[in-house]
Enzyme design. Structure first.
Site, short mmCIF file in Angstrom:
data_model
loop_
_atom_site.label_atom_id
_atom_site.label_comp_id
_atom_site.label_asym_id
_atom_site.label_seq_id
_atom_site.Cartn_x
_atom_site.Cartn_y
_atom_site.Cartn_z
N TYR A 149 19.21 34.43 65.69
CA TYR A 149 18.11 33.46 65.80
C TYR A 149 17.31 33.49 64.51
O TYR A 149 16.96 34.55 64.02
CB TYR A 149 17.19 33.80 66.99
CG TYR A 149 17.18 32.67 67.99
CD1 TYR A 149 16.67 31.42 67.63
CD2 TYR A 149 17.71 32.82 69.27
CE1 TYR A 149 16.70 30.36 68.51
CE2 TYR A 149 17.74 31.75 70.15
CZ TYR A 149 17.23 30.52 69.78
OH TYR A 149 17.27 29.48 70.64
N GLU A 173 14.60 30.90 63.67
CA GLU A 173 13.62 29.80 63.63
C GLU A 173 12.72 29.94 62.43
O GLU A 173 12.27 31.05 62.09
CB GLU A 173 12.79 29.80 64.91
CG GLU A 173 13.50 29.10 66.06
CD GLU A 173 12.64 29.03 67.32
OE1 GLU A 173 11.53 29.57 67.32
OE2 GLU A 173 13.11 28.43 68.29
N ASP A 225 20.74 6.78 54.19
CA ASP A 225 21.60 7.56 55.09
C ASP A 225 23.01 7.50 54.53
O ASP A 225 23.73 6.53 54.73
CB ASP A 225 21.53 6.95 56.51
CG ASP A 225 22.44 7.66 57.49
OD1 ASP A 225 23.25 8.51 57.07
OD2 ASP A 225 22.35 7.36 58.70
N THR A 277 25.46 13.44 57.08
CA THR A 277 26.29 14.40 57.80
C THR A 277 27.05 15.21 56.75
O THR A 277 27.12 14.80 55.59
CB THR A 277 27.33 13.70 58.69
OG1 THR A 277 28.09 12.80 57.88
CG2 THR A 277 26.67 12.91 59.81
N LYS A 336 31.99 14.25 57.06
CA LYS A 336 32.79 13.04 56.82
C LYS A 336 33.47 13.16 55.46
O LYS A 336 34.26 14.09 55.29
CB LYS A 336 31.89 11.82 56.98
CG LYS A 336 31.37 11.71 58.43
CD LYS A 336 30.48 10.52 58.68
CE LYS A 336 29.96 10.55 60.13
NZ LYS A 336 28.99 9.48 60.40
N ARG A 349 30.95 20.28 60.99
CA ARG A 349 30.13 19.28 61.68
C ARG A 349 28.68 19.68 61.51
O ARG A 349 28.31 20.83 61.77
CB ARG A 349 30.45 19.24 63.18
CG ARG A 349 31.83 18.83 63.53
CD ARG A 349 31.91 18.24 64.92
NE ARG A 349 31.55 16.85 64.85
CZ ARG A 349 32.35 15.90 64.37
NH1 ARG A 349 33.55 16.20 63.93
NH2 ARG A 349 31.96 14.66 64.33
C1 PLP Z 1 28.05 9.33 61.39
C2 PLP Z 1 26.74 8.74 61.06
C3 PLP Z 1 25.56 9.22 61.64
C4 PLP Z 1 25.51 10.19 62.79
O1 PLP Z 1 26.07 11.40 62.67
P1 PLP Z 1 26.33 12.32 63.97
O2 PLP Z 1 26.58 13.65 63.35
O3 PLP Z 1 27.49 11.74 64.67
O4 PLP Z 1 25.09 12.30 64.79
C5 PLP Z 1 24.36 8.69 61.19
N1 PLP Z 1 24.33 7.72 60.26
C6 PLP Z 1 25.44 7.21 59.71
C7 PLP Z 1 25.34 6.13 58.68
C8 PLP Z 1 26.69 7.69 60.10
O5 PLP Z 1 27.80 7.16 59.58
#
Ligand code: PLP
Length: 411
Positions: free
Chosen positions: A50, A52, A196, A222, A225, A231
């Site tokens: 933990y 935090e 994002d 993220t 990807k 993840r």
């Molecule tokens: C995949 C994605 C997310 C969300 O990611 P998660 O880990 O699935 O919650 C947010 N914004 C964009 C543009 C994405 O492609």
């Protein structure tokens, strides 16, 4: 005791999934294969801790080594993306976006994001999501003719709507984003610029796609990807917004960080700094371009006419098949894709007229231009005859043959 001894059911299912991943072609644009090193860190004893708070400011004792790990992850993230501050704690892209909203907005505030049907993400204002339920989204769209972002139209909408925040960065947009244009619009209307980069983070880290680092007030992404890590997610910003952003993650929207995932993120950032990763990202875009050209030459309509990233969006309308049916038939043939709406789609997000394909995972397997051509041809055959069981069986064995030649996890 090993997993097999403790729980043979789960162990057996993981074994099956492993075989399945080996024998199928992964064209889902948001997926990849994490390295063994990344998975080793994810599966480590760090899950027992933990922590935090933040390094050197924890609410629990015993974080000497955990602190060293998280500091390394932060430093590597800053170096990799050229940003002043990074937070590596967000559990997922959606969690990072919740934290970003709460760092800059109050409940009920207005913001702008790309329409879900045009390539935006659920967290960019969908009415079924926190972003649409708690905040007031105004959706911009791509141009009907070019299917590209129209910065003049976005500017006009921003001037009329006066949003407090504007999101750029998408989930199904194949072209390059002009981050400078978004900065100018945000400056003109006094909005926070949020980028994002979940889909394109790996391409940006490798320097083969434009970076929002010098323009955005806040960046979310993220790590699993194109960046090819575990993840999870992270957030970045300029030094001046650091406190606001960190407080919004913890204690604002999360509790204890997943330090095993944070260690894996650090490993992923280290990998992404290597020359091999730049080669990988370069090849990923090359592969996507070849895939787009080949699919187009075989009669499928490529949305926006081309790609400048790792993904290709296909319009299946002329082939008389829905995204849902195409996805299902391709799955039977061992080709894993996902259905997707296309801009101005007349079908629902559950059915759709489009299919999204990406090359991030195939490129990790070592596939190049010639394999893309082969795959494009297989994909088109199935889409043209989705009910031909014999054809699907034949393609499935061709897929397995190809996969056999390109193993991800050797030895
Ligand atoms: C995949 C994605 C997310 C969300 O990611 P998660 O880990 O699935 O919650 C947010 N914004 C964009 C543009 C994405 O492609």
């Amino acid at each position: 005791m090993s997993l097999k001894q403790t729980d043979s059911v789960i162990s057996g299912l993981i074994e099956k999934e492993s075989e399945y991943q080996k024998k199928t072609l992964r064209l889902i644009a948001s997926e990849n294969y994490a390295s063994k090193a990344v998975m080793e860190a994810t599966g480590s004893i760090l899950t027992n801790k933990y922590a935090e708070g933040y390094p050197n400011k924890r609410y629990y004792a015993g974080n000497q080594y955990v602190d060293e790990i998280e500091i390394l992850a932060i430093e590597r993230a800053k170096k990799l993306f050229g940003v002043g501050h990074a937070n590596v704690q967000p559990h997922s892209g959606s969690s990072a976006n919740i934290a970003a909203f709460f760092a800059f907005l109050e409940v009920g505030d207005k913001f702008m994001g790309l329409d879900l049907a045009h390539g935006g993400h659920l967290t960019h204002g969908s009415h079924v999501n926190f972003s649409g339920k708690w905040f007031k989204p105004v959706a911009y769209s791509v141009d009907k003719e070019t299917e590209a972002l129209d910065y003049d139209a976005i500017r006009k909408m921003a001037l009329e709507e006066k949003p407090k925040l504007i999101i750029c960065g998408y989930t199904a947009y194949p072209l390059e984003i002009n981050f400078k244009a978004f900065r100018d619009i945000c400056d003109e209307v006094g909005a926070v610029m949020m980028a994002d980069i979940s889909h394109i983070a790996g391409l940006i880290a490798a320097g083969v796609y434009p970076s929002p680092a010098e323009y955005a007030d806040i960046i979310t992404t993220t790590t699993h990807k194109t960046l090819r890590g575990p993840r999870g997610a992270m957030m970045m910003c300029k030094e001046e917004n650091a406190k606001k952003m960190d407080k919004s993650v913890f204690p604002g929207t999360q509790g204890g960080p997943l330090e095993h995932c944070i260690a894996a993120k650090a490993v992923c950032f280290h990998e992404a700094m290597q020359p091999e990763f730049k080669e990988y990202a370069t090849q990923t875009i090359k592969n996507a371009k070849v895939l787009a050209e080949e699919l187009s030459a075989n009669g499928l309509r490529v949305v926006a006419g081309k790609t400048e990233s790792h993904l290709v969006l296909l319009d299946l309308t002329a082939k008389g098949i829905t995204g849902k049916d195409a996805q299902m038939s391709l799955e039977e043939a061992g080709i894993i894709t996902n259905r997707n709406t296309i801009p101005f789609d007349t079908r629902s997000p559950f059915i759709t007229s489009g299919l999204r394909v990406g090359t991030a995972a195939l490129t990790t397997r070592g596939m190049k231009e010639s394999e893309m051509k082969e795959i494009a041809s297989m994909l088109v055959k199935v889409v043209e005859k989705p009910d031909d069981s014999e054809l699907k069986l034949r393609i499935r064995s061709e897929v397995e043959e190809l996969c056999e030649k390109f193993q991800v996890y050797k030895e």
